[in-house]
Design a protein around this motif. Sequence first.
Motif, PDB file in Angstrom:
ATOM      1  N   VAL A  44       0.347   5.455  10.406  1.00  0.00           N
ATOM      2  CA  VAL A  44       0.016   5.819   8.882  1.00  0.00           C
ATOM      3  C   VAL A  44      -1.333   5.246   8.307  1.00  0.00           C
ATOM      4  CG1 VAL A  44       2.455   6.402   8.875  1.00  0.00           C
ATOM      5  CG2 VAL A  44       1.696   4.176   8.141  1.00  0.00           C
ATOM      6  N   MET A  45      -1.565   5.964   7.458  1.00  0.00           N
ATOM      7  CA  MET A  45      -2.793   5.563   6.654  1.00  0.00           C
ATOM      8  C   MET A  45      -2.290   5.170   5.239  1.00  0.00           C
ATOM      9  SD  MET A  45      -5.558   5.621   8.758  1.00  0.00           S
ATOM     10  CE  MET A  45      -6.931   5.309   7.688  1.00  0.00           C
ATOM     11  N   LYS A  63       4.946  10.291   3.680  1.00  0.00           N
ATOM     12  CA  LYS A  63       3.735  10.164   2.563  1.00  0.00           C
ATOM     13  C   LYS A  63       4.490   9.706   1.179  1.00  0.00           C
ATOM     14  CE  LYS A  63       0.339  13.388   1.049  1.00  0.00           C
ATOM     15  NZ  LYS A  63      -0.447  14.529   1.031  1.00  0.00           N
ATOM     16  N   GLY A  64       3.656   8.937   0.474  1.00  0.00           N
ATOM     17  CA  GLY A  64       3.969   8.720  -0.782  1.00  0.00           C
ATOM     18  C   GLY A  64       4.930   7.240  -0.919  1.00  0.00           C
ATOM     19  N   GLY A  74       0.916  -1.193  -0.154  1.00  0.00           N
ATOM     20  CA  GLY A  74       0.136  -0.055   0.031  1.00  0.00           C
ATOM     21  C   GLY A  74       0.894   1.182  -0.119  1.00  0.00           C
ATOM     22  N   VAL A  75       0.335   2.394  -0.564  1.00  0.00           N
ATOM     23  CA  VAL A  75       1.006   3.704  -0.525  1.00  0.00           C
ATOM     24  C   VAL A  75       0.424   4.557   0.744  1.00  0.00           C
ATOM     25  CG1 VAL A  75       1.498   5.767  -1.800  1.00  0.00           C
ATOM     26  CG2 VAL A  75       1.189   3.553  -2.910  1.00  0.00           C
ATOM     27  N   VAL A  76       1.485   5.210   1.403  1.00  0.00           N
ATOM     28  CA  VAL A  76       0.969   5.962   2.629  1.00  0.00           C
ATOM     29  C   VAL A  76       0.709   7.269   1.956  1.00  0.00           C
ATOM     30  CG1 VAL A  76       2.161   7.232   4.327  1.00  0.00           C
ATOM     31  CG2 VAL A  76       3.046   5.119   4.038  1.00  0.00           C
ATOM     32  N   HIS A  77      -0.640   7.696   2.472  1.00  0.00           N
ATOM     33  CA  HIS A  77      -1.396   8.875   2.111  1.00  0.00           C
ATOM     34  C   HIS A  77      -1.299   9.836   3.517  1.00  0.00           C
ATOM     35  CE1 HIS A  77      -5.499   8.236   3.437  1.00  0.00           C
ATOM     36  NE2 HIS A  77      -5.151   7.080   3.282  1.00  0.00           N
ATOM     37  N   LYS A  78      -1.229   9.158   4.505  1.00  0.00           N
ATOM     38  CA  LYS A  78      -1.326  10.153   5.787  1.00  0.00           C
ATOM     39  C   LYS A  78      -0.079   9.663   6.703  1.00  0.00           C
ATOM     40  CE  LYS A  78      -5.935  11.783   6.126  1.00  0.00           C
ATOM     41  NZ  LYS A  78      -7.032  11.686   6.727  1.00  0.00           N
ATOM     42  N   VAL A  79       0.597  10.707   7.367  1.00  0.00           N
ATOM     43  CA  VAL A  79       1.406  10.271   8.687  1.00  0.00           C
ATOM     44  C   VAL A  79       0.816  10.926   9.778  1.00  0.00           C
ATOM     45  CG1 VAL A  79       3.725  10.274   9.358  1.00  0.00           C
ATOM     46  CG2 VAL A  79       3.407   9.978   6.934  1.00  0.00           C
ATOM     47  N   VAL A 129      -6.787   1.749   5.417  1.00  0.00           N
ATOM     48  CA  VAL A 129      -5.771   0.948   6.027  1.00  0.00           C
ATOM     49  C   VAL A 129      -4.867   1.389   6.904  1.00  0.00           C
ATOM     50  CG1 VAL A 129      -3.900  -0.945   5.270  1.00  0.00           C
ATOM     51  CG2 VAL A 129      -5.699  -0.555   3.715  1.00  0.00           C
ATOM     52  N   TYR A 130      -4.618   0.910   8.198  1.00  0.00           N
ATOM     53  CA  TYR A 130      -4.313   1.754   9.186  1.00  0.00           C
ATOM     54  C   TYR A 130      -2.952   0.912   9.739  1.00  0.00           C
ATOM     55  CZ  TYR A 130      -3.483   4.048  13.746  1.00  0.00           C
ATOM     56  OH  TYR A 130      -2.927   4.761  14.734  1.00  0.00           O
TER      57      TYR A 130
END
Length: 175
Positions: free
Chosen positions: A101-102, A140-141, A91-96, A111-112
């Motif tokens: 992270v999400m 992020k990213g 998965g790709v991190v979109h929130k830290v 996804v947490y």
Amino acid sequence: MFLKTELQGNVVIPAESLDAKGLMLQKAIFVRLLDDFAKRKATKDLGYLLALKTVEKIGEGKVRQHTGDVLFPVTFSAISFKLFRGEILEGVVHKVLKQGVMLRCGPIENVYLSSSKMPDFNYVPGENPVFYNNVSKIEKGVTLRVIVIGAKWLEAEREFQALVGLHADYLGPVP
């Protein structure tokens, strides 16, 4: 992860779309089925509905009395995406966040990864917060390889949430 399933449903074709040629009728049924399929998004049992594969059977149409529309029972196969406990995902991190992270993983937005499930990573606050250890960082990213701990179906939103971790071999940031 990916499932091939056979589903049944009903397709309503408006009277004005009907044509004497059977091929046009099949096209109208397929187009309407695609529209209905796209609106479903996800189900608890099958996960996220990704693609309509083939129409297996079109039953005999029944005319609705008041509208003149025709209802066809249809059997079709589809591809879906569902999470299972113990499965490895990317998965790709979109929130830290300070707590974790999400990630986005395919069609799943929530996804947490909790900070307690990231051994050896420390939170570093700032304008662009990161989780950092001696070898790599999560920001992020970044694409992460994770293991699914659990998944939860939210009926109101018609989507899944998942809890993941990094507590197995070969998990973490993907180079």
